[in-house]
Motif scaffolding. Structure first.
Motif, PDB file in Angstrom:
ATOM      1  N   GLY A 138      98.195  48.536  12.285  1.00  8.63           N
ATOM      2  CA  GLY A 138      98.661  49.362  11.134  1.00  8.63           C
ATOM      3  C   GLY A 138      99.234  49.126   9.926  1.00  8.63           C
ATOM      4  N   PRO A 265      88.309  61.495  11.598  1.00  2.26           N
ATOM      5  CA  PRO A 265      89.529  61.380  12.178  1.00  2.26           C
ATOM      6  C   PRO A 265      89.858  62.054  13.413  1.00  2.26           C
ATOM      7  N   GLU A 267      91.252  64.162  15.540  1.00  7.01           N
ATOM      8  CA  GLU A 267      92.151  65.580  15.991  1.00  7.01           C
ATOM      9  C   GLU A 267      90.434  66.488  14.728  1.00  7.01           C
ATOM     10  N   MET A 311      86.098  52.968  12.523  1.00  9.14           N
ATOM     11  CA  MET A 311      87.321  52.641  12.022  1.00  9.14           C
ATOM     12  C   MET A 311      87.700  52.169  11.170  1.00  9.14           C
ATOM     13  N   THR A 314      88.635  54.632   8.519  1.00  8.63           N
ATOM     14  CA  THR A 314      89.078  55.456   9.378  1.00  8.63           C
ATOM     15  C   THR A 314      89.566  55.387  10.423  1.00  8.63           C
ATOM     16  N   PRO A 315      91.145  54.602  10.356  1.00 10.67           N
ATOM     17  CA  PRO A 315      91.382  54.304  11.454  1.00 10.67           C
ATOM     18  C   PRO A 315      91.812  55.756  12.264  1.00 10.67           C
ATOM     19  N   ASP A 316      91.809  57.034  12.108  1.00 15.90           N
ATOM     20  CA  ASP A 316      91.958  57.369  13.402  1.00 15.90           C
ATOM     21  C   ASP A 316      90.537  58.123  13.685  1.00 15.90           C
ATOM     22  N   HIS A 318      87.338  58.805  16.547  1.00 15.95           N
ATOM     23  CA  HIS A 318      87.272  58.423  17.643  1.00 15.95           C
ATOM     24  C   HIS A 318      85.932  57.872  18.338  1.00 15.95           C
TER      25      HIS A 318
END
Length: 356
Positions: A138, A265, A267, A311, A314-316, A318
């Motif tokens: 992070g 992400p 979500e 990832m 795009t760190p979030d 899935h």
């Protein structure tokens, strides 16, 4: 990847299961130093090595002269490539393409996808992995995370990515057209459809199909050229914009999302499924093609590594699996119509159906 790549993979035996836990220092080293082999492959592509070998074996001296590269560099590079099987070196010191290099990396080949590796993988995907350590902790600033939207706003980057991706998607597009029955469909929405490789393949297979592609303006401009060259200007239109945020046309008979959900992400996946459900006509089909791992999360390796790659910018994102995705679709109201491999050991196709 081109059609023959997919076809040849389909013709092979069932993909091997995920590798067993490794035991030796040598096995660890093979993984740790694997980037050297990929860089050797990319370097060979950048000096047109495999194209120069396409008409037959050459000595290192002949190859160095043809490539305009110093002899010592050609010798070192071809030695590395021979060590991993990309080329071979005979007892007479003649250097020759492997079958894979001849069929898929030489520009003379009908099935060449070297540009996809040379430009998108080497010049764009590879550098993003340098961010992975910071992403995991992070520590990467928001400005350093090159979102796809900002990336595609750069005209040069959009061109490099889109043109190489087009070559890489034509084959899977033809395979998709054979696997999904759209004979009764008249409208298709391709969400994040890039330069339209998948749409072009589907429209060629189904002459009554008319399609709308949503993607960023720079990508749409490039894609329109491919659509024009395919003779489909009267059947395909673009909506330039962010496919995730744009308003989608309704009452669609079919919706396609290819390589989209693994790059947003986590979500956002449910939101995309919900928007697709609302945009489909009753009885319509949603086709999701993407990198998906098995439920035990032990592979396949290529799908898992591509998810890791995504990832990195795009760190979030899935890690998609068929079970997770189908459960998310059922919660929204979809029925699962079919699940299949598209590119074995790499991507899967999930077909959802909206109840009539």
């Amino acid at each position: 990847m081109m059609e023959s790549i997919v076809d040849s993979m389909l013709a092979q035996e069932t993909p091997a299961p995920a590798g067993n836990p490794i035991e030796s220092a040598e096995e660890l080293s093979s993984i740790a130093f694997g980037f050297m082999a990929s860089k050797a492959l990319f370097a060979g592509l950048h000096v047109d090595l495999f194209t120069l070998l396409a008409d037959g074996p050459k000595t290192a001296e002949e190859l160095a002269k043809a490539a305009g590269i110093p002899l010592n560099r050609i010798v070192t590079l071809t030695t590395a490539l021979a060590s991993v099987g990309v080329v071979s070196i005979s007892d007479r010191k003649l250097i020759q393409n492997s079958s894979a290099a001849q069929n898929f990396l030489a520009k003379q080949s009908k099935y060449d996808f070297g540009d996809y590796l040379r430009y998108q993988i080497d010049q764009q995907m590879y550098p993003f992995l340098l961010q992975l350590n910071a992403v995991m902790k992070g520590d990467l600033s928001d400005d350093a995370i090159a979102s796809y939207q900002h990336w595609m706003a750069d005209e040069e980057q959009a061109s490099v990515y889109s043109e190489s991706q087009h070559a890489g998607s034509l084959g899977p597009g033809r395979t998709l057209a054979r696997k999904v029955d759209l004979a009764k469909a008249s409208t298709l929405l391709d969400v994040g459809g890039g330069t339209g490789a998948m749409t072009i393949s589907l429209c060629n297979e189904y002459p009554d199909l008319h399609a709308t592609i949503i993607d960023f303006p720079n990508v749409a401009e490039i894609g329109w050229r491919f659509v024009s060259e395919a003779g489909l200007v009267d059947r395909v239109r673009y909506i330039p914009g962010n496919a995730v945020q744009a308003q989608w046309p309704g009452r669609q008979d079919a919706i396609l999302m290819s390589y989209l959900m693994s790059g947003v992400p986590g979500e956002a996946v449910a939101d995309l499924l919900r928007k697709a459900f609302d945009a489909l006509a009753p009885g319509g089909k949603l086709m999701v093609h993407d990198f998906m791992v098995e439920e035990d999360r032990r592979g396949p390796a290529l799908a898992a590594l591509w998810q890791l790659q995504h990832m990195a910018f795009t760190p979030d994102a899935h890690s998609l699996s068929v079970g997770w995705l189908t459960e998310a679709g059922r919660k929204i109201g979809f029925a699962v119509d079919d699940v299949d491999n598209l590119i074995p050991a790499m991507t899967k196709l999930v077909v959802f159906a909206k109840p009539s």
